[in-house]
Design an enzyme around this catalytic site. Structure first.
Site, PDB file in Angstrom:
ATOM      1  N   LYS A  22       0.836  -1.215   0.000  1.00 30.69           N
ATOM      2  CA  LYS A  22       0.000   0.000   0.000  1.00 30.69           C
ATOM      3  C   LYS A  22       0.868   1.261   0.000  1.00 30.69           C
ATOM      4  O   LYS A  22       0.635   2.176  -0.787  1.00 30.69           O
ATOM      5  CB  LYS A  22      -0.889   0.014   1.260  1.00 30.69           C
ATOM      6  CG  LYS A  22      -1.569   1.342   1.508  1.00 30.69           C
ATOM      7  CD  LYS A  22      -2.413   1.348   2.763  1.00 30.69           C
ATOM      8  CE  LYS A  22      -1.671   1.567   4.056  1.00 30.69           C
ATOM      9  NZ  LYS A  22      -1.390   2.960   4.439  1.00 30.69           N
ATOM     10  N   ASN A  23       1.890   1.275   0.883  1.00 30.24           N
ATOM     11  CA  ASN A  23       2.653   2.512   1.054  1.00 30.24           C
ATOM     12  C   ASN A  23       3.656   2.773  -0.064  1.00 30.24           C
ATOM     13  O   ASN A  23       4.331   3.802  -0.077  1.00 30.24           O
ATOM     14  CB  ASN A  23       3.333   2.526   2.428  1.00 30.24           C
ATOM     15  CG  ASN A  23       2.303   2.702   3.538  1.00 30.24           C
ATOM     16  OD1 ASN A  23       1.129   3.000   3.265  1.00 30.24           O
ATOM     17  ND2 ASN A  23       2.722   2.514   4.772  1.00 30.24           N
ATOM     18  N   CYS A 126      -4.851  12.845  12.611  1.00 34.20           N
ATOM     19  CA  CYS A 126      -4.957  11.390  12.530  1.00 34.20           C
ATOM     20  C   CYS A 126      -4.879  10.798  13.925  1.00 34.20           C
ATOM     21  O   CYS A 126      -4.239  11.338  14.811  1.00 34.20           O
ATOM     22  CB  CYS A 126      -3.836  10.838  11.668  1.00 34.20           C
ATOM     23  SG  CYS A 126      -3.891   9.067  11.571  1.00 34.20           S
ATOM     24  N   ARG A 131       1.099  14.377  13.757  1.00 31.41           N
ATOM     25  CA  ARG A 131       1.562  14.254  12.376  1.00 31.41           C
ATOM     26  C   ARG A 131       1.626  15.588  11.623  1.00 31.41           C
ATOM     27  O   ARG A 131       0.856  15.838  10.698  1.00 31.41           O
ATOM     28  CB  ARG A 131       0.700  13.229  11.626  1.00 31.41           C
ATOM     29  CG  ARG A 131       0.675  11.884  12.330  1.00 31.41           C
ATOM     30  CD  ARG A 131      -0.112  10.844  11.592  1.00 31.41           C
ATOM     31  NE  ARG A 131       0.644  10.217  10.530  1.00 31.41           N
ATOM     32  CZ  ARG A 131       0.147   9.277   9.733  1.00 31.41           C
ATOM     33  NH1 ARG A 131      -1.088   8.892   9.877  1.00 31.41           N
ATOM     34  NH2 ARG A 131       0.906   8.738   8.796  1.00 31.41           N
ATOM     35  N   ASP A 316       4.652   0.343  11.966  1.00 32.34           N
ATOM     36  CA  ASP A 316       3.452  -0.273  11.376  1.00 32.34           C
ATOM     37  C   ASP A 316       3.301  -1.752  11.757  1.00 32.34           C
ATOM     38  O   ASP A 316       2.318  -2.384  11.374  1.00 32.34           O
ATOM     39  CB  ASP A 316       3.477  -0.135   9.845  1.00 32.34           C
ATOM     40  CG  ASP A 316       3.248   1.292   9.397  1.00 32.34           C
ATOM     41  OD1 ASP A 316       2.806   2.106  10.226  1.00 32.34           O
ATOM     42  OD2 ASP A 316       3.504   1.600   8.216  1.00 32.34           O
ATOM     43  N   ARG A 408      -8.812  -0.523   4.500  1.00 32.51           N
ATOM     44  CA  ARG A 408      -7.920   0.514   3.961  1.00 32.51           C
ATOM     45  C   ARG A 408      -6.583  -0.085   3.566  1.00 32.51           C
ATOM     46  O   ARG A 408      -5.912   0.455   2.685  1.00 32.51           O
ATOM     47  CB  ARG A 408      -7.689   1.602   5.013  1.00 32.51           C
ATOM     48  CG  ARG A 408      -8.902   2.470   5.277  1.00 32.51           C
ATOM     49  CD  ARG A 408      -8.516   3.624   6.180  1.00 32.51           C
ATOM     50  NE  ARG A 408      -7.208   4.120   5.776  1.00 32.51           N
ATOM     51  CZ  ARG A 408      -6.297   4.606   6.600  1.00 32.51           C
ATOM     52  NH1 ARG A 408      -6.524   4.666   7.875  1.00 32.51           N
ATOM     53  NH2 ARG A 408      -5.132   5.027   6.142  1.00 32.51           N
TER      54      ARG A 408
HETATM   55  N1  EPU Z   1       6.859  14.358  11.062  1.00 30.73           N
HETATM   56  C1  EPU Z   1       7.094  15.668  11.389  1.00 30.73           C
HETATM   57  N2  EPU Z   1       6.957  16.620  10.405  1.00 30.73           N
HETATM   58  C2  EPU Z   1       6.609  16.301   9.128  1.00 30.73           C
HETATM   59  C3  EPU Z   1       6.380  14.940   8.796  1.00 30.73           C
HETATM   60  C4  EPU Z   1       6.515  13.989   9.799  1.00 30.73           C
HETATM   61  O1  EPU Z   1       7.405  15.997  12.534  1.00 30.73           O
HETATM   62  O2  EPU Z   1       6.516  17.218   8.291  1.00 30.73           O
HETATM   63  C5  EPU Z   1       6.986  13.343  12.123  1.00 30.73           C
HETATM   64  C6  EPU Z   1       5.709  12.536  12.356  1.00 30.73           C
HETATM   65  O3  EPU Z   1       4.832  13.217  13.211  1.00 30.73           O
HETATM   66  C7  EPU Z   1       6.247  11.258  12.941  1.00 30.73           C
HETATM   67  C8  EPU Z   1       7.575  11.073  12.216  1.00 30.73           C
HETATM   68  O4  EPU Z   1       7.919  12.359  11.685  1.00 30.73           O
HETATM   69  O5  EPU Z   1       6.501  11.447  14.303  1.00 30.73           O
HETATM   70  C9  EPU Z   1       7.544  10.072  11.082  1.00 30.73           C
HETATM   71  O6  EPU Z   1       6.455  10.337  10.215  1.00 30.73           O
HETATM   72  P1  EPU Z   1       6.544  10.045   8.650  1.00 30.73           P
HETATM   73  O7  EPU Z   1       6.499  11.347   7.943  1.00 30.73           O
HETATM   74  O8  EPU Z   1       7.699   9.142   8.393  1.00 30.73           O
HETATM   75  O9  EPU Z   1       5.180   9.267   8.418  1.00 30.73           O
HETATM   76  P2  EPU Z   1       4.209   9.390   7.177  1.00 30.73           P
HETATM   77  O10 EPU Z   1       4.975   9.643   5.949  1.00 30.73           O
HETATM   78  O11 EPU Z   1       3.095  10.294   7.527  1.00 30.73           O
HETATM   79  C10 EPU Z   1       4.338   6.862   6.527  1.00 30.73           C
HETATM   80  C11 EPU Z   1       3.367   5.736   6.360  1.00 30.73           C
HETATM   81  C12 EPU Z   1       2.821   5.322   7.712  1.00 30.73           C
HETATM   82  C13 EPU Z   1       3.998   4.906   8.590  1.00 30.73           C
HETATM   83  C14 EPU Z   1       5.034   6.038   8.691  1.00 30.73           C
HETATM   84  C15 EPU Z   1       6.284   5.656   9.443  1.00 30.73           C
HETATM   85  C16 EPU Z   1       2.400   5.930   4.168  1.00 30.73           C
HETATM   86  C17 EPU Z   1       1.217   6.230   3.333  1.00 30.73           C
HETATM   87  N3  EPU Z   1       2.289   6.129   5.478  1.00 30.73           N
HETATM   88  O12 EPU Z   1       3.610   7.930   7.130  1.00 30.73           O
HETATM   89  O13 EPU Z   1       1.971   4.215   7.497  1.00 30.73           O
HETATM   90  O14 EPU Z   1       3.547   4.581   9.884  1.00 30.73           O
HETATM   91  O15 EPU Z   1       5.422   6.441   7.358  1.00 30.73           O
HETATM   92  O16 EPU Z   1       6.894   4.557   8.875  1.00 30.73           O
HETATM   93  O17 EPU Z   1       3.419   5.514   3.656  1.00 30.73           O
HETATM   94  C18 EPU Z   1       0.113   2.839   7.851  1.00 30.73           C
HETATM   95  O18 EPU Z   1       0.356   2.329   6.738  1.00 30.73           O
HETATM   96  O19 EPU Z   1      -0.709   2.350   8.668  1.00 30.73           O
HETATM   97  C19 EPU Z   1       0.816   4.057   8.230  1.00 30.73           C
HETATM   98  C20 EPU Z   1       0.390   4.866   9.193  1.00 30.73           C
END
Ligand code: EPU
Length: 430
Positions: A22-23, A126, A131, A316, A408
């Site tokens: 998915k990701n 979320c 986030r 995850d 999802r």
């Molecule tokens: N963060 C910030 N600022 C930003 C972006 C992120 O502080 O601008 C923080 C977040 O709050 C968090 C950390 O950085 O504490 C990591 O977040 P990341 O940006 O890596 O997460 P994401 O890109 O929003 C993706 C996956 C998530 C997975 C995370 C971590 C997808 C669509 N989503 O989310 O997947 O948990 O990386 O590996 O790829 C899931 O599939 O259930 C899911 C939540």
């Protein structure tokens, strides 16, 4: 609303086909915005999040066709999707769409890259944490975009196009790394991204971008060097197998006992997870076909884990591993370092008889070795599947409510488990 009924106690034996990730599928679909030509993606999982992103991309003008199933083809191999973004008709991603799925915010970078402007709603709050999107904005500013936030929307402009720059992330972020990459590949000049996330899904997107004509070095490492090219072409790409789904079924097999081949899995993308499961007493073997998982008789040993960006233990899989530890022969400590509120499964696991105590970012799990079926509520995607895993080993019947969270992210979950001997059934809501 649909529910899932699980009667626990059966061992799992057989074969589960692992779906496309998915990701990876979501950012790959988004990458189609960067080219006027068709991007063909194979093994796109049939998931609610994929359908939602289809709607969002169509709203921008992307023409999407999905190939029908071939005779004899089962539903586990996903589908082939053709995305053509010849003309972008709208550079706004409205609240109604973006609030339902966070990854849709990722359209921001390719829209600015392609059209010089974009207006994308801030993603909805979320359930797993606050986030923020500050790192996404930083990346785009380093690429020369002017970014403002007005009325709940991020508005970004780069009328003369994005320009290469140095992006040094203070924190590892999957989404912000995607944004930087998608913005940089068609920027004028060179970009260096340091402290980039190394998740295999980012490597998959980078590989696809290279097929589209992008110039990227350091794929799979924390330093990505990009030389901007004027335009990207069409390409054909197969989505990598889902390592989180793989880990989930590995933990389900460990929990219920049995012998399951996770066909098509890529064990090299979950080495930390397999090492932890081996410590817990699970027998795992990489084979030509994927990953074979076995647990016959022996109890589960407690293992302490801490979630970390890749290649560390993935957040995850934290909920699923906690379910497994509920069945261990002692106490384990699970620390969540990525999201501050990703313990909502704790109170639901407690309904099944789990003994878990939260201390800040850590959960102390006292393995009881015995869980009992109950009514439980899905709160987010990975939390809900942890309840399925626990239900497989619980005595009696578990009824999982709000299963739309599962839909999802898990393709044909009940079918896959039933084929291995589990008693799992969907009760369709009125
Ligand atoms: N963060 C910030 N600022 C930003 C972006 C992120 O502080 O601008 C923080 C977040 O709050 C968090 C950390 O950085 O504490 C990591 O977040 P990341 O940006 O890596 O997460 P994401 O890109 O929003 C993706 C996956 C998530 C997975 C995370 C971590 C997808 C669509 N989503 O989310 O997947 O948990 O990386 O590996 O790829 C899931 O599939 O259930 C899911 C939540």
């Amino acid at each position: 609303m649909d529910r899932i009924r699980i009667r626990g106690g059966n061992r799992l034996n057989g074969r589960i086909e692992i779906s496309g990730a998915k990701n990876a599928a979501l950012p790959l679909m988004i990458a189609s915005l960067l080219s006027e030509e068709t991007l063909t993606l194979h093994r796109v999982p049939r998931l609610a999040d994929v359908r939602m992103l289809q709607r969002i991309l169509q709203n921008h003008g992307v023409d999407i066709t999905v190939a029908g199933k071939r005779p004899g083809q089962n539903g586990h191999h996903g589908e082939t999707m053709r995305l053509n973004a010849k003309s972008i008709v709208d550079t706004t991603a409205p609240y109604e769409l973006v609030s339902k799925m966070r990854a849709s915010f990722w359209v921001l970078a390719p829209l600015i890259a392609r059209c010089g402007e974009a207006k994308v709603s801030l993603p909805g709050g979320c359930a797993i944490g606050t986030r923020p999107v500050d790192l996404h904005i930083l990346a785009l500013e380093k690429l020369g975009a002017q970014v403002t936030i007005e009325g709940g929307y991020v508005i970004a402009r780069a009328p003369k196009g994005l320009i290469g720059g140095n992006i040094d992330f203070a924190k590892v972020s999957v989404g912000a790394t995607h944004a930087a990459l998608l913005g940089a590949v068609t920027a004028h000049g060179d970009t260096i991204i340091t402290n980039a996330a190394r998740e295999p899904e980012i490597g998959d997107v980078a590989d696809c971008l290279v097929k589209m004509g992008a110039r990227i070095e350091g794929i799979g490492t924390s330093t990505l060097r990009i030389t901007g090219v004027p335009r990207l072409t069409g390409a054909e790409h197969t989505v990598i197998p889902d390592r989180i789904e793989t880990g989930t079924y590995a933990m389900a097999t460990a929990m219920a006992g049995g012998d399951v081949l996770l066909a098509g899995a890529r064990p090299d993308t979950l080495e930390t997870v397999t090492a932890v499961l081996k410590q817990a007493g699970v027998d795992l073997r990489a084979t030509n076909e994927g990953l074979r998982v076995m647990r016959n008789g022996a109890g589960i040993e407690p293992v302490n884990v801490e979630t970390q960006p890749y290649p560390g233990f993935p957040t995850d899989l934290q909920a699923q591993f906690m379910a497994l530890m509920c069945g261990a022969k002692g106490t384990s400590v699970i620390r969540e370092t990525i999201f501050e509120n990703r313990f909502m499964h704790v109170q639901e696991l407690a309904r099944l008889g789990a003994d878990i105590h939260l201390h800040g970012d850590s959960a102390e799990v006292r393995g009881t070795g015995k869980l009992t079926g109950a009514q439980v509520m899905a709160t987010d995607l990975r939390a809900s599947v942890s309840l399925v895993i626990a239900g497989l080993a619980a005595e009696g019947e578990t009824m999982l409510h709000r299963v739309y969270h599962l839909d999802r992210g898990f393709e044909t979950l009940e079918e896959k488990l039933v084929a291995c001997g589990a008693e799992v059934e969907r009760v369709v809501g009125q």
